[in-house]
Design a protein around this motif. Structure first.
Motif, short mmCIF file in Angstrom:
data_model
loop_
_atom_site.label_atom_id
_atom_site.label_comp_id
_atom_site.label_asym_id
_atom_site.label_seq_id
_atom_site.Cartn_x
_atom_site.Cartn_y
_atom_site.Cartn_z
N UNK A 281 0.82 -1.21 0.00
CA UNK A 281 0.00 0.00 0.00
C UNK A 281 0.86 1.26 0.00
N UNK A 282 1.95 1.21 0.74
CA UNK A 282 2.83 2.38 0.82
C UNK A 282 3.45 2.71 -0.54
N UNK A 283 3.65 1.69 -1.35
CA UNK A 283 4.27 1.90 -2.66
C UNK A 283 3.28 2.08 -3.79
N UNK A 284 1.98 2.10 -3.48
CA UNK A 284 0.95 2.20 -4.51
C UNK A 284 0.51 3.65 -4.69
N UNK A 285 0.29 4.05 -5.92
CA UNK A 285 -0.19 5.41 -6.19
C UNK A 285 -1.68 5.43 -6.51
N UNK A 286 -2.34 4.30 -6.28
CA UNK A 286 -3.78 4.19 -6.49
C UNK A 286 -4.28 3.03 -5.62
N UNK A 287 -5.59 2.81 -5.55
CA UNK A 287 -6.09 1.68 -4.75
C UNK A 287 -5.46 0.35 -5.18
N UNK A 288 -5.22 -0.50 -4.19
CA UNK A 288 -4.52 -1.77 -4.41
C UNK A 288 -5.52 -2.91 -4.49
N UNK A 289 -5.36 -3.77 -5.50
CA UNK A 289 -6.14 -5.01 -5.62
C UNK A 289 -5.27 -6.15 -5.14
N UNK A 290 -5.65 -6.75 -4.02
CA UNK A 290 -4.89 -7.85 -3.43
C UNK A 290 -5.63 -9.16 -3.69
N UNK A 291 -5.03 -10.05 -4.47
CA UNK A 291 -5.61 -11.35 -4.72
C UNK A 291 -5.20 -12.33 -3.63
N UNK A 292 -6.17 -13.07 -3.11
CA UNK A 292 -5.91 -14.06 -2.06
C UNK A 292 -6.46 -15.40 -2.53
N UNK A 293 -5.56 -16.33 -2.84
CA UNK A 293 -5.92 -17.64 -3.35
C UNK A 293 -5.69 -18.70 -2.29
N UNK A 294 -6.62 -19.63 -2.19
CA UNK A 294 -6.45 -20.73 -1.26
C UNK A 294 -7.49 -21.80 -1.53
N UNK A 295 -7.12 -23.04 -1.36
CA UNK A 295 -8.04 -24.15 -1.60
C UNK A 295 -9.24 -24.06 -0.68
N UNK A 296 -10.28 -24.77 -1.04
CA UNK A 296 -11.47 -24.80 -0.21
C UNK A 296 -11.12 -25.19 1.22
N UNK A 297 -11.66 -24.44 2.18
CA UNK A 297 -11.44 -24.76 3.58
C UNK A 297 -10.12 -24.30 4.14
N UNK A 298 -9.31 -23.58 3.35
CA UNK A 298 -7.98 -23.18 3.82
C UNK A 298 -8.01 -22.01 4.79
N UNK A 299 -9.17 -21.37 4.94
CA UNK A 299 -9.28 -20.26 5.87
C UNK A 299 -9.14 -18.90 5.22
N UNK A 300 -9.20 -18.84 3.88
CA UNK A 300 -8.96 -17.58 3.19
C UNK A 300 -10.05 -16.55 3.49
N UNK A 301 -11.31 -16.97 3.60
CA UNK A 301 -12.38 -16.02 3.86
C UNK A 301 -12.24 -15.40 5.25
N UNK A 302 -11.91 -16.25 6.23
CA UNK A 302 -11.68 -15.75 7.59
C UNK A 302 -10.47 -14.82 7.62
N UNK A 303 -9.42 -15.20 6.92
CA UNK A 303 -8.22 -14.39 6.88
C UNK A 303 -8.48 -13.05 6.18
N UNK A 304 -9.27 -13.09 5.10
CA UNK A 304 -9.60 -11.84 4.40
C UNK A 304 -10.36 -10.90 5.32
N UNK A 305 -11.31 -11.44 6.09
CA UNK A 305 -12.08 -10.60 7.00
C UNK A 305 -11.19 -10.01 8.09
N UNK A 306 -10.25 -10.81 8.58
CA UNK A 306 -9.34 -10.32 9.62
C UNK A 306 -8.40 -9.26 9.07
N UNK A 307 -7.95 -9.45 7.83
CA UNK A 307 -7.08 -8.46 7.19
C UNK A 307 -7.85 -7.16 6.97
#
Length: 271
Positions: free
Chosen positions: A16-42
């Motif tokens: 984010x510090x190095x971005x000059x516009x809004x950042x699109x962060x892709x988060x990939x993970x297999x089913x059940x890996x906890x990505x949705x919970x992690x995304x909410x926490x982030x």
């Protein structure tokens, strides 16, 4: 913070510090890996620091039942089941990511998995500094044509013997999904130890649904068949994505960062 969240949050601050516009962060993970919970926490962590943050799940881009039935009738019956590339509104996803990049207010679709249909109303979130785009195959690349010939499981062997379904999925990754994923600025992979654990992780999710008496919960036979829809591409992602993701977190069977490996970041800037 958990170890995974701490590492991802630290890297996200740098990006984010190095971005000059809004950042699109892709988060990939297999089913059940906890990505949705992690995304909410982030999201919570970034918002606590004053950064406007929203989450778009690939799952929220699923086509409705009528559209998937039309695809099933026109191409292959396996497309009636949501999940693989081809069953999402990728054009809508592109429009959302483009809007986020230019700082436009966002309206995000949401999908009701209990009804297997989109919710009637969207979520208005306004402008963001960070959009977390999470999903089981976010950032995936297509396989080589030669890799599609042999089935990887019983589902493909019995229900896609001519490879029509899997070849169509792969063409989607060459086409509109490549355009969608090209809009990701930084890509994070939660790398499962192997595909075998995905059935266990997804089974835990279904057990929770049964406990809560939620509609749409699958029994063991249904779940075994369902996860086979995801097997080919999940195995491919685990083989090819770790070396090109900006941050890869190898997980153990308990979804914790593996003690015998380190998370690493590719020192590069996405175009």
């Amino acid at each position: 913070m958990t170890p995974s969240l701490d590492r991802i949050a630290a890297e996200t601050r740098t990006w984010l510090a190095g971005a000059d516009r809004p950042l699109i962060l892709g988060l990939c993970g297999a089913q059940g890996s906890g990505k949705s919970t992690l995304a909410a926490s982030l999201q919570a962590a970034m918002e606590a620091e004053g950064r406007r943050t929203a989450i778009l799940s690939l799952d929220d881009l699923y086509l409705n039942g009528i559209a998937r039935q039309q695809l099933a009738d026109a191409v292959h019956p396996l497309f009636r089941t949501r999940g693989v590339p081809g069953t999402h509104d990728a054009v809508r996803g592109i429009a959302i990511l483009d809007a986020a990049k230019v700082g436009a207010p966002l309206s995000l679709p949401r999908f009701d998995k209990g009804r297997d249909e989109p919710f009637g109303e969207e979520e208005a979130v306004g402008k963001v500094d960070l959009l977390i785009f999470e999903g089981w195959c976010v950032g995936a690349r297509p396989q080589a044509e030669s890799a599609l010939a042999a089935p990887v499981n019983a589902l493909e062997r019995r229900e896609d013997p001519d490879a029509i379904w899997r070849r169509y999925v792969n063409r989607q990754l060459w086409g509109i999904y490549a355009e969608l994923f090209a809009r990701i600025d930084r890509l994070v992979l939660l790398a499962a130890p192997d595909f075998g654990v995905v059935r266990d992780w997804r089974g835990q999710q279904e057990e929770a649904l049964w406990t809560s008496k939620a509609s749409g919960a699958m029994d063991a036979v249904q779940l075994d068949r369902f996860v086979q829809h995801y097997e080919r591409l999940t195995r491919h992602i685990l083989a090819e994505m770790p070396d090109r993701a900006d941050l890869t977190l190898p997980l153990d069977h308990n979804r914790q960062p593996r003690a015998d490996m380190y998370a690493y970041m590719k020192d590069k800037v996405r175009q």
